[in-house]
Design a protein around this motif. Sequence first.
Motif, PDB file in Angstrom:
ATOM      1  N   CYS A  21       0.827  -1.211   0.000  1.00 47.66           N
ATOM      2  CA  CYS A  21       0.000   0.000   0.000  1.00 47.66           C
ATOM      3  C   CYS A  21       0.855   1.252   0.000  1.00 47.66           C
ATOM      4  CB  CYS A  21      -0.902   0.021   1.232  1.00 47.66           C
ATOM      5  SG  CYS A  21      -2.067  -1.326   1.314  1.00 47.66           S
ATOM      6  N   GLY A  22       2.150   1.098  -0.175  1.00 52.86           N
ATOM      7  CA  GLY A  22       3.035   2.238  -0.134  1.00 52.86           C
ATOM      8  C   GLY A  22       3.207   2.777   1.269  1.00 52.86           C
ATOM      9  N   GLY A  23       2.837   1.989   2.287  1.00 54.28           N
ATOM     10  CA  GLY A  23       2.958   2.445   3.658  1.00 54.28           C
ATOM     11  C   GLY A  23       2.006   3.580   3.979  1.00 54.28           C
ATOM     12  N   PHE A  24       0.983   3.759   3.178  1.00 53.75           N
ATOM     13  CA  PHE A  24       0.081   4.888   3.306  1.00 53.75           C
ATOM     14  C   PHE A  24      -0.918   4.676   4.425  1.00 53.75           C
ATOM     15  CE2 PHE A  24      -3.054   7.990   2.057  1.00 53.75           C
ATOM     16  CZ  PHE A  24      -2.254   9.029   1.626  1.00 53.75           C
ATOM     17  N   ASP A  25      -1.127   5.695   5.241  1.00 49.99           N
ATOM     18  CA  ASP A  25      -2.108   5.653   6.331  1.00 49.99           C
ATOM     19  C   ASP A  25      -3.440   6.182   5.808  1.00 49.99           C
ATOM     20  OD1 ASP A  25      -3.597   5.801   8.644  1.00 49.99           O
ATOM     21  OD2 ASP A  25      -2.454   7.457   9.493  1.00 49.99           O
ATOM     22  N   TYR A  26      -4.371   5.286   5.562  1.00 51.28           N
ATOM     23  CA  TYR A  26      -5.684   5.676   5.044  1.00 51.28           C
ATOM     24  C   TYR A  26      -6.597   6.202   6.144  1.00 51.28           C
ATOM     25  CZ  TYR A  26      -4.282   3.353   0.786  1.00 51.28           C
ATOM     26  OH  TYR A  26      -3.611   3.001  -0.359  1.00 51.28           O
ATOM     27  N   GLY A  27      -6.269   5.949   7.392  1.00 47.22           N
ATOM     28  CA  GLY A  27      -7.097   6.413   8.498  1.00 47.22           C
ATOM     29  C   GLY A  27      -8.172   5.415   8.851  1.00 47.22           C
ATOM     30  N   ASP A  28      -9.389   5.903   9.066  1.00 44.39           N
ATOM     31  CA  ASP A  28     -10.494   5.037   9.473  1.00 44.39           C
ATOM     32  C   ASP A  28     -11.759   5.445   8.712  1.00 44.39           C
ATOM     33  OD1 ASP A  28     -11.631   7.331  10.757  1.00 44.39           O
ATOM     34  OD2 ASP A  28     -10.508   6.887  12.563  1.00 44.39           O
ATOM     35  N   ASP A  29     -12.874   4.892   9.103  1.00 42.44           N
ATOM     36  CA  ASP A  29     -14.156   5.203   8.464  1.00 42.44           C
ATOM     37  C   ASP A  29     -15.063   5.989   9.413  1.00 42.44           C
ATOM     38  OD1 ASP A  29     -13.850   4.117   5.867  1.00 42.44           O
ATOM     39  OD2 ASP A  29     -14.120   2.111   6.663  1.00 42.44           O
ATOM     40  N   SER A  30     -14.517   7.006  10.040  1.00 39.32           N
ATOM     41  CA  SER A  30     -15.291   7.775  11.011  1.00 39.32           C
ATOM     42  C   SER A  30     -15.959   9.013  10.414  1.00 39.32           C
ATOM     43  CB  SER A  30     -14.384   8.197  12.178  1.00 39.32           C
ATOM     44  OG  SER A  30     -13.353   9.066  11.719  1.00 39.32           O
ATOM     45  N   GLY A  31     -15.763   9.257   9.122  1.00 34.73           N
ATOM     46  CA  GLY A  31     -16.355  10.436   8.486  1.00 34.73           C
ATOM     47  C   GLY A  31     -17.835  10.264   8.189  1.00 34.73           C
ATOM     48  N   LEU A  32     -18.455  11.352   7.778  1.00 33.95           N
ATOM     49  CA  LEU A  32     -19.878  11.342   7.446  1.00 33.95           C
ATOM     50  C   LEU A  32     -20.166  10.676   6.110  1.00 33.95           C
ATOM     51  CD1 LEU A  32     -20.856  14.978   8.476  1.00 33.95           C
ATOM     52  CD2 LEU A  32     -21.356  12.862   9.702  1.00 33.95           C
ATOM     53  N   TRP A  33     -19.187  10.621   5.227  1.00 31.58           N
ATOM     54  CA  TRP A  33     -19.420  10.177   3.850  1.00 31.58           C
ATOM     55  C   TRP A  33     -18.714   8.865   3.538  1.00 31.58           C
ATOM     56  CZ3 TRP A  33     -23.214  13.071   2.455  1.00 31.58           C
ATOM     57  CH2 TRP A  33     -23.304  14.371   2.916  1.00 31.58           C
ATOM     58  N   THR A  34     -18.631   7.958   4.475  1.00 32.59           N
ATOM     59  CA  THR A  34     -17.956   6.689   4.234  1.00 32.59           C
ATOM     60  C   THR A  34     -18.859   5.726   3.464  1.00 32.59           C
ATOM     61  OG1 THR A  34     -18.704   5.773   6.340  1.00 32.59           O
ATOM     62  CG2 THR A  34     -16.600   6.923   6.342  1.00 32.59           C
ATOM     63  N   MET A  35     -18.219   4.756   2.820  1.00 33.27           N
ATOM     64  CA  MET A  35     -18.907   3.673   2.099  1.00 33.27           C
ATOM     65  C   MET A  35     -19.861   4.166   1.012  1.00 33.27           C
ATOM     66  SD  MET A  35     -17.600   1.174   3.768  1.00 33.27           S
ATOM     67  CE  MET A  35     -16.992   0.681   5.364  1.00 33.27           C
ATOM     68  N   ASP A  36     -19.507   5.283   0.368  1.00 32.97           N
ATOM     69  CA  ASP A  36     -20.352   5.789  -0.718  1.00 32.97           C
ATOM     70  C   ASP A  36     -19.656   5.694  -2.078  1.00 32.97           C
ATOM     71  OD1 ASP A  36     -18.452   7.779  -0.479  1.00 32.97           O
ATOM     72  OD2 ASP A  36     -19.878   9.417  -0.257  1.00 32.97           O
ATOM     73  N   ARG A  37     -18.542   4.976  -2.115  1.00 36.75           N
ATOM     74  CA  ARG A  37     -17.757   4.733  -3.334  1.00 36.75           C
ATOM     75  C   ARG A  37     -17.124   5.999  -3.895  1.00 36.75           C
ATOM     76  NH1 ARG A  37     -22.214   0.780  -5.609  1.00 36.75           N
ATOM     77  NH2 ARG A  37     -21.716  -1.029  -4.350  1.00 36.75           N
ATOM     78  N   GLU A  38     -16.968   7.006  -3.039  1.00 40.97           N
ATOM     79  CA  GLU A  38     -16.230   8.216  -3.388  1.00 40.97           C
ATOM     80  C   GLU A  38     -15.238   8.490  -2.271  1.00 40.97           C
ATOM     81  OE1 GLU A  38     -19.095  11.161  -5.907  1.00 40.97           O
ATOM     82  OE2 GLU A  38     -19.177  11.342  -3.741  1.00 40.97           O
ATOM     83  N   CYS A  39     -14.047   8.921  -2.644  1.00 37.87           N
ATOM     84  CA  CYS A  39     -13.045   9.279  -1.642  1.00 37.87           C
ATOM     85  C   CYS A  39     -13.254  10.736  -1.249  1.00 37.87           C
ATOM     86  CB  CYS A  39     -11.644   9.075  -2.201  1.00 37.87           C
ATOM     87  SG  CYS A  39     -10.341   9.544  -1.042  1.00 37.87           S
ATOM     88  N   ASP A  40     -13.422  10.969   0.036  1.00 39.03           N
ATOM     89  CA  ASP A  40     -13.638  12.325   0.546  1.00 39.03           C
ATOM     90  C   ASP A  40     -12.395  12.903   1.208  1.00 39.03           C
ATOM     91  OD1 ASP A  40     -16.658  12.798   0.197  1.00 39.03           O
ATOM     92  OD2 ASP A  40     -16.550  10.788   1.052  1.00 39.03           O
ATOM     93  N   ASP A  41     -11.281  12.190   1.135  1.00 41.79           N
ATOM     94  CA  ASP A  41     -10.039  12.623   1.772  1.00 41.79           C
ATOM     95  C   ASP A  41      -9.294  13.566   0.829  1.00 41.79           C
ATOM     96  OD1 ASP A  41      -7.443  12.819   2.870  1.00 41.79           O
ATOM     97  OD2 ASP A  41      -7.557  10.788   3.694  1.00 41.79           O
ATOM     98  N   PRO A  42      -9.108  14.829   1.226  1.00 38.57           N
ATOM     99  CA  PRO A  42      -8.478  15.806   0.329  1.00 38.57           C
ATOM    100  C   PRO A  42      -6.999  15.536   0.038  1.00 38.57           C
ATOM    101  CG  PRO A  42      -8.849  16.771   2.488  1.00 38.57           C
ATOM    102  CD  PRO A  42      -9.510  15.414   2.495  1.00 38.57           C
TER     103      PRO A  42
END
Length: 82
Positions: A21-42
Amino acid sequence: MLTKTKWALLAATTALTLSACGGFDYGDDSGLWTMDRECDDPRFVDVPGTPGGMASSLDEDDTRRDATDCQGLHKAGWIEPR
């Protein structure tokens, strides 16, 4: 209890996963827009020539809070870190 061998195997598996994964920290699914098949991480942008997957509106508050969507799209090659 982890034996020395099990600990070594766990460490090696974790290292392989992070390198894949390139050592990348994706974080968690604590946002309002998770599991909608769009990435909301800027921290990500669409890859030109692909279907993409970035949300049309991004907020810094969503940084590291949409892991499943962003990781899946990143692994598919549709988005990439800035």
